[in-house]
Scaffold this motif. Structure first.
Motif, PDB file in Angstrom:
ATOM      1  N   THR A  58     -17.975  57.165 -44.632  1.00 19.72           N
ATOM      2  CA  THR A  58     -17.772  58.530 -45.365  1.00 19.72           C
ATOM      3  C   THR A  58     -17.216  59.434 -43.786  1.00 19.72           C
ATOM      4  O   THR A  58     -16.396  59.846 -43.611  1.00 19.72           O
ATOM      5  CB  THR A  58     -18.755  59.443 -46.317  1.00 19.72           C
ATOM      6  OG1 THR A  58     -17.746  60.419 -46.382  1.00 19.72           O
ATOM      7  CG2 THR A  58     -19.515  60.071 -45.029  1.00 19.72           C
ATOM      8  N   ASN A  59     -17.925  58.692 -42.468  1.00 19.01           N
ATOM      9  CA  ASN A  59     -17.867  59.491 -41.607  1.00 19.01           C
ATOM     10  C   ASN A  59     -16.176  58.941 -40.690  1.00 19.01           C
ATOM     11  O   ASN A  59     -16.522  59.196 -40.022  1.00 19.01           O
ATOM     12  CB  ASN A  59     -18.982  59.442 -40.000  1.00 19.01           C
ATOM     13  CG  ASN A  59     -20.263  59.835 -40.813  1.00 19.01           C
ATOM     14  OD1 ASN A  59     -20.054  60.893 -40.949  1.00 19.01           O
ATOM     15  ND2 ASN A  59     -21.272  58.896 -40.848  1.00 19.01           N
ATOM     16  N   LEU A  60     -15.809  57.681 -40.807  1.00 19.45           N
ATOM     17  CA  LEU A  60     -15.116  57.265 -40.448  1.00 19.45           C
ATOM     18  C   LEU A  60     -13.576  58.397 -40.318  1.00 19.45           C
ATOM     19  O   LEU A  60     -12.510  58.413 -40.828  1.00 19.45           O
ATOM     20  CB  LEU A  60     -14.462  55.711 -41.089  1.00 19.45           C
ATOM     21  CG  LEU A  60     -15.219  55.293 -41.243  1.00 19.45           C
ATOM     22  CD1 LEU A  60     -14.776  53.467 -40.899  1.00 19.45           C
ATOM     23  CD2 LEU A  60     -15.404  54.790 -38.621  1.00 19.45           C
ATOM     24  N   GLY A  61     -13.484  59.441 -42.069  1.00 18.65           N
ATOM     25  CA  GLY A  61     -13.040  59.965 -42.075  1.00 18.65           C
ATOM     26  C   GLY A  61     -13.143  61.562 -41.507  1.00 18.65           C
ATOM     27  O   GLY A  61     -12.325  62.535 -41.294  1.00 18.65           O
ATOM     28  N   ASP A  62     -13.902  61.732 -41.149  1.00 18.78           N
ATOM     29  CA  ASP A  62     -14.480  63.225 -39.849  1.00 18.78           C
ATOM     30  C   ASP A  62     -13.368  63.061 -39.088  1.00 18.78           C
ATOM     31  O   ASP A  62     -13.131  62.528 -37.707  1.00 18.78           O
ATOM     32  CB  ASP A  62     -15.467  62.957 -39.301  1.00 18.78           C
ATOM     33  CG  ASP A  62     -16.012  64.137 -38.643  1.00 18.78           C
ATOM     34  OD1 ASP A  62     -15.574  65.132 -37.588  1.00 18.78           O
ATOM     35  OD2 ASP A  62     -17.011  64.371 -39.176  1.00 18.78           O
ATOM     36  N   GLY A  63     -12.868  64.376 -38.979  1.00 20.29           N
ATOM     37  CA  GLY A  63     -12.133  65.104 -38.016  1.00 20.29           C
ATOM     38  C   GLY A  63     -12.562  64.577 -36.287  1.00 20.29           C
ATOM     39  O   GLY A  63     -10.981  64.286 -35.951  1.00 20.29           O
ATOM     40  N   LEU A  64     -13.237  63.996 -36.344  1.00 22.19           N
ATOM     41  CA  LEU A  64     -13.654  63.649 -35.135  1.00 22.19           C
ATOM     42  C   LEU A  64     -13.743  62.326 -34.438  1.00 22.19           C
ATOM     43  O   LEU A  64     -12.968  62.056 -33.579  1.00 22.19           O
ATOM     44  CB  LEU A  64     -15.243  63.737 -34.375  1.00 22.19           C
ATOM     45  CG  LEU A  64     -15.589  65.409 -34.671  1.00 22.19           C
ATOM     46  CD1 LEU A  64     -17.629  65.740 -34.039  1.00 22.19           C
ATOM     47  CD2 LEU A  64     -14.765  66.208 -33.130  1.00 22.19           C
ATOM     48  N   ILE A  65     -13.230  61.703 -35.039  1.00 19.68           N
ATOM     49  CA  ILE A  65     -12.311  60.121 -35.236  1.00 19.68           C
ATOM     50  C   ILE A  65     -11.308  60.516 -34.529  1.00 19.68           C
ATOM     51  O   ILE A  65     -11.137  59.189 -34.532  1.00 19.68           O
ATOM     52  CB  ILE A  65     -12.549  59.555 -36.764  1.00 19.68           C
ATOM     53  CG1 ILE A  65     -12.630  58.271 -36.638  1.00 19.68           C
ATOM     54  CG2 ILE A  65     -11.356  59.480 -37.434  1.00 19.68           C
ATOM     55  CD1 ILE A  65     -14.305  57.607 -36.244  1.00 19.68           C
ATOM     56  N   LEU A  67     -10.422  61.592 -31.835  1.00 24.03           N
ATOM     57  CA  LEU A  67     -10.509  61.331 -30.399  1.00 24.03           C
ATOM     58  C   LEU A  67     -11.213  59.871 -29.782  1.00 24.03           C
ATOM     59  O   LEU A  67     -10.542  58.957 -29.207  1.00 24.03           O
ATOM     60  CB  LEU A  67     -11.906  62.540 -30.159  1.00 24.03           C
ATOM     61  CG  LEU A  67     -12.508  62.501 -28.362  1.00 24.03           C
ATOM     62  CD1 LEU A  67     -10.955  62.810 -27.757  1.00 24.03           C
ATOM     63  CD2 LEU A  67     -13.262  62.978 -28.559  1.00 24.03           C
ATOM     64  N   PRO A  68     -11.200  58.874 -30.849  1.00 18.38           N
ATOM     65  CA  PRO A  68     -12.303  57.966 -29.933  1.00 18.38           C
ATOM     66  C   PRO A  68     -10.215  57.025 -29.991  1.00 18.38           C
ATOM     67  O   PRO A  68     -10.144  56.126 -29.211  1.00 18.38           O
ATOM     68  CB  PRO A  68     -13.134  56.710 -30.559  1.00 18.38           C
ATOM     69  CG  PRO A  68     -12.895  58.033 -32.337  1.00 18.38           C
ATOM     70  CD  PRO A  68     -13.221  59.957 -31.659  1.00 18.38           C
ATOM     71  N   LEU A  69      -9.495  57.778 -31.198  1.00 17.31           N
ATOM     72  CA  LEU A  69      -7.945  56.642 -31.236  1.00 17.31           C
ATOM     73  C   LEU A  69      -7.316  56.997 -30.382  1.00 17.31           C
ATOM     74  O   LEU A  69      -6.917  56.329 -30.367  1.00 17.31           O
ATOM     75  CB  LEU A  69      -7.391  57.361 -32.760  1.00 17.31           C
ATOM     76  CG  LEU A  69      -5.803  56.177 -33.032  1.00 17.31           C
ATOM     77  CD1 LEU A  69      -5.758  55.509 -33.632  1.00 17.31           C
ATOM     78  CD2 LEU A  69      -6.469  57.243 -34.972  1.00 17.31           C
ATOM     79  N   VAL A  85      -0.473  61.555 -31.693  1.00 17.55           N
ATOM     80  CA  VAL A  85      -1.033  63.560 -31.330  1.00 17.55           C
ATOM     81  C   VAL A  85      -0.250  64.331 -32.867  1.00 17.55           C
ATOM     82  O   VAL A  85      -0.805  65.161 -33.557  1.00 17.55           O
ATOM     83  CB  VAL A  85      -0.429  64.025 -29.651  1.00 17.55           C
ATOM     84  CG1 VAL A  85      -0.390  64.651 -29.693  1.00 17.55           C
ATOM     85  CG2 VAL A  85      -1.260  63.664 -29.358  1.00 17.55           C
ATOM     86  N   THR A  86       0.706  63.957 -32.935  1.00 16.89           N
ATOM     87  CA  THR A  86       2.439  64.143 -33.866  1.00 16.89           C
ATOM     88  C   THR A  86       1.148  64.178 -35.435  1.00 16.89           C
ATOM     89  O   THR A  86       1.385  65.132 -35.884  1.00 16.89           O
ATOM     90  CB  THR A  86       3.058  63.500 -33.494  1.00 16.89           C
ATOM     91  OG1 THR A  86       4.100  64.377 -32.216  1.00 16.89           O
ATOM     92  CG2 THR A  86       4.416  64.572 -34.671  1.00 16.89           C
TER      93      THR A  86
END
Length: 224
Positions: A58-65, A67-69, A85-86
């Motif tokens: 479920t952490n793969l849906g965290d907004g912070l993901i 950043l690594p992308l 970014v868009t």
């Protein structure tokens, strides 16, 4: 950067159709029973392994993901950075508008306990009580996955793996008692839609920039 919809859209057509087909099946089932019944039916199936698996994925849906992308795209596919970014901005704005303004009072599944229903809650997972619609985690993972799909022309195994991952993340939100099925279904559709919308927006911006550049070159040529 020039964004060409005719080049990118075909890469996400098939994944979109597959996802929407699965969503339609889910909606068909949803129409046969109430939202609460649908959630409670899913909630009854659980075990220790599934608890651990879904609490991790479920952490793969965290907004912070995002950043690594962004770091990955910057390092290896810099031309797609503006699309990432868009899509982040578009998907975030849509999600926040729905969650915080239109449907700010939507209760989450935990509210069913007040009605006397027993829920399976996974230990260590903080269960939220409001802002249920739509599922932000699901929006995020589908927006990211469909952005990644624009990077590949072929590699079907990778495309299907990404789609399955997104579906598992979405399902995890129901399994962990964070969202109702309709929240997740809507989140998936929004994530897909935001990707198409981002490509469309950037293609229009590219056309405007190209038009301005052509005009400048024309004026320079005639000495203006």
């Amino acid at each position: 950067m020039i964004i060409k919809p005719k080049k990118l859209y075909p890469r996400i057509y098939t994944p979109s159709l597959i996802t929407i087909f699965l969503i339609l099946i889910s909606l068909t089932y949803r129409l046969l029973i109430t939202e609460n019944q649908c959630f409670l039916f899913i909630n009854q199936f659980h075990n220790t392994i599934a608890d651990y698996f879904f609490s991790i994925i479920t952490n793969l849906g965290d907004g912070l993901i995002w950043l690594p992308l962004l770091i990955f795209i910057y390092q290896f596919r810099k031309k797609r950075l503006v699309l990432v970014v868009t899509n982040f901005l578009v998907s975030t704005i849509i999600t926040l508008f729905l969650k915080r303004i239109l449907f700010w009072d939507e209760l989450r599944p935990i509210s069913l306990m007040e009605k006397g229903f027993h829920l399976h809650l996974v230990e260590g997972i903080r269960v939220h009580s409001n802002n249920s619609f739509p599922s932000g985690h699901t929006v995020t993972v589908f927006a990211i996955v469909f952005t990644l799909l624009t990077l590949y022309k072929k590699k079907l195994w990778l495309k299907y793996l990404l789609i399955i991952t997104a579906i598992m993340v979405g399902f995890s939100r129901i399994y962990l008692s964070q969202h109702f099925p309709i929240d997740v279904i809507s989140g998936a559709l929004i994530g897909i839609f935001s990707t198409y919308l981002s490509i469309f927006i950037l293609s229009k911006i590219s056309k405007v920039k190209n038009s301005v550049t052509d005009d400048d070159e024309h004026f320079e040529t005639i000495g203006i």
